[in-house]
Design an enzyme around this catalytic site. Structure first.
Site, mmCIF file in Angstrom:
data_model
loop_
_atom_site.group_PDB
_atom_site.id
_atom_site.type_symbol
_atom_site.label_atom_id
_atom_site.label_comp_id
_atom_site.label_asym_id
_atom_site.label_seq_id
_atom_site.Cartn_x
_atom_site.Cartn_y
_atom_site.Cartn_z
ATOM 1 N N GLY A 1 0.807 -1.208 0.000
ATOM 2 C CA GLY A 1 0.000 0.000 0.000
ATOM 3 C C GLY A 1 0.840 1.258 0.000
ATOM 4 O O GLY A 1 2.034 1.228 -0.327
ATOM 5 N N GLU A 2 0.208 2.357 0.367
ATOM 6 C CA GLU A 2 0.867 3.667 0.354
ATOM 7 C C GLU A 2 0.775 4.308 1.737
ATOM 8 O O GLU A 2 -0.070 3.943 2.546
ATOM 9 C CB GLU A 2 0.191 4.585 -0.673
ATOM 10 C CG GLU A 2 0.245 4.053 -2.099
ATOM 11 C CD GLU A 2 -0.587 4.885 -3.063
ATOM 12 O OE1 GLU A 2 -0.383 4.727 -4.276
ATOM 13 O OE2 GLU A 2 -1.452 5.673 -2.597
ATOM 14 N N ASP B 1 8.262 -8.091 11.869
ATOM 15 C CA ASP B 1 8.811 -7.448 10.664
ATOM 16 C C ASP B 1 9.647 -6.233 11.063
ATOM 17 O O ASP B 1 9.461 -5.129 10.556
ATOM 18 C CB ASP B 1 7.671 -7.038 9.729
ATOM 19 C CG ASP B 1 8.165 -6.713 8.317
ATOM 20 O OD1 ASP B 1 9.341 -6.989 8.018
ATOM 21 O OD2 ASP B 1 7.374 -6.170 7.522
#
EC number: 2.7.10.2
Length: 512
Positions: A259-260, A367
């Protein structure tokens, strides 16, 4: 995905709330669903919207009359807010967590005010040089932040001795550059204070005035109070699932695999960061379950999750805005490239502090890398995207050999068996240290993911980088131990990195 050895609260039955049955706060613009995850008392709504049996906890008459003064100006963003100017005095009528009901002594108007924008009159909190609830390490970071210079100072509460205070001063040493000196403020039985027994003061304010005129044994004369960044407005507690139209996307900050990221405004007033997820990245239900957990994790070194938009795709994740963007982009920028090693070590210590909190909460990041750490205007680091990796459904990611899976940051047991624990996060932290000390270079340079997996299975570890101190490389190697249980805790990593430069970071000064 795989085995998770850290304890988690996957069963949210006790905290699950059917938003359809929850009261909502009506405004002139839209409807907001209350945050179902907050255990704190909600910001009160008008009485006709209170739950059955719920009432305001009004102070007793003899307790009424707490007067506060505004430390910062505030422009109300809701119809029932009370706007005020810096220095304006108000009478507190009711206290409700982050939002208090108050009456202005000048305008006589009533409304809700953010409690972190005010302080009770005749207390140290009204002084610009007093920093409440700040650690010694964060005091050093604040004083070394851009905008401060030699002679900048602050008073803080002692971390170890309740009711005691310390003076922290920025000094300049030709050998070590900018350093912070700390002085214990001692109290007398009669209520006075002193740093040196040669001279005592009836109050701390008088002490400050004295040392602003002459150093009198301190490292230097006190000059300006440390710059205090304006605090974040408390988020509207009624706003968890918010309408898409309440978010205005203004500037695209970056784009990733899923995504952004945008800078935007909530209700045209509060600057926020907005992560938009590509349709199909994750199921709404799985995301909301994880977000319920993420929302409860609140710490100075974690990016705060404010709200979500999930009624239709793309999902929006609304978080606090961090002016310098990701640590990876910052390190590769002209400004980041000028940051010296002591500050790079400090970045590492800040991240370890945030991860130590996640460790204490029995949570897992999954992550951890420089791209998922954000940097503020004052160069404070905050960890972002904790837990999101767990609910990603993209096949190129969930297949651990897939192109989108961050092989180079992931521990061998997580790659091979899907076994993610806080110890696999420790491995990733070691790789993050490599990113930091190399100003954002990709780990295992010149090697493919397949090469890395093969090399790791044969015991290969990245060699020490040219500008990496042996002591820091030793920490990396500890993080890369083959057996997960032999890797250090984040609590240990924080303590080692916090004290990495004990020789140059001033201990408490002797009495002058």
């Amino acid at each position: 995905m795989g085995c998770i050895k850290s304890k988690r609260k996957d069963n949210l039955n006790d905290d699950e709330v059917d938003s359809k049955t929850q009261p909502v706060r009506n405004t002139d613009r839209t409807i907001y669903v209350r945050d179902p995850t907050s255990n704190k008392q909600q910001r009160p709504v008008p009485e006709f919207h209170l739950l059955p049996g719920q009432r305001f906890q009004t102070k007793d008459p003899e307790e009424q009359g707490d007067i506060v003064v505004a430390l910062y100006p505030y422009d109300g963003i809701h119809p029932d807010d009370l706007s005020f100017k810096k220095g304006e005095k108000m009478k507190v009528l009711e206290e409700h967590g982050e939002w208090w009901k108050a009456k202005s002594l000048s305008s006589k108007r009533e409304g809700f005010i953010p409690s972190n924008y005010v302080a009770k009159v005749n207390t140290l909190e009204t002084e610009e040089w007093f920093f409440k609830d700040i650690t010694r390490k964060d005091a050093e970071r604040q004083l070394l932040a851009p905008g401060n210079s030699a002679g900048a100072f602050l008073i803080r509460e002692s971390e170890t001795l309740k009711g005691s205070f310390s003076l922290s001063v920025r000094d300049y040493d030709p050998m070590h550059g900018d350093v912070i000196k700390h002085y214990k403020i001692r109290s007398l039985d009669n209520g006075g204070y002193y740093i040196s027994p040669r001279i005592t003061f009836p109050c701390i304010s008088d002490m400050i005035k004295h040392y602003q005129k002459q150093s009198d044994g301190l490292c230097r004369r006190l000059e300006k109070a440390c710059i205090s960044p304006k605090p974040q407005k408390p988020w509207d507690k009624d706003a968890w699932e918010i309408p898409r139209e309440s978010i205005k996307l203004v500037k695209k900050l970056g784009a990733g695999q899923f995504g952004e990221v945008w800078m935007g405004y909530y209700n045209n007033s509060t600057k926020v960061a907005v992560k938009t997820l590509k349709p199909g990245t994750m199921s709404v239900q799985a995301f909301l379950e994880e977000a319920n957990l993420m929302k409860t994790l609140q710490h100075d070194k974690l990016v705060r999750l404010y709200a979500v938009v999930t009624k239709e795709e793309p999902i929006y994740i609304i978080t606090e805005f961090m002016a310098k963007g990701s640590l990876l982009d910052f390190l590769k920028s002209d400004e980041g490239g000028k940051v010296l090693l002591p500050k790079l070590i400090d970045f590492s210590a800040q991240i370890a502090e945030g991860m130590a909190y996640i460790e204490r909460k029995n949570y897992i990041h999954r992550d951890l890398r420089a791209a998922n750490v954000l940097v503020s205007e004052s160069l404070m680091c905050k960890i972002a995207d904790f837990g999101l990796a767990r609910v990603i459904e993209d096949n190129e990611y969930t297949a651990r050999e897939g192109a989108k899976f961050p092989i180079k940051w992931t521990a061998p047991e997580a790659i091979n068996f899907g076994c993610f624990t806080i110890k696999s996060d420790v491995w990733s932290f070691g790789i993050l240290l490599y990113e930091i000390v190399t100003y954002g270079k990709i780990p295992y340079p010149g090697r493919t993911n397949a090469d890395v997996m093969s090399a790791l299975s044969q015991g290969y570890r990245m060699p020490r980088m040219e500008n990496c101190p042996d002591e820091l490389y030793d920490i990396m190697k500890m993080c890369w131990k083959e057996k997960a249980e032999e890797r250090p805790t984040f609590d240990y990593l924080q303590s080692v990195l916090d004290d990495f430069y004990t020789a140059t970071e001033g201990q408490y000064q002797q009495q002058p």
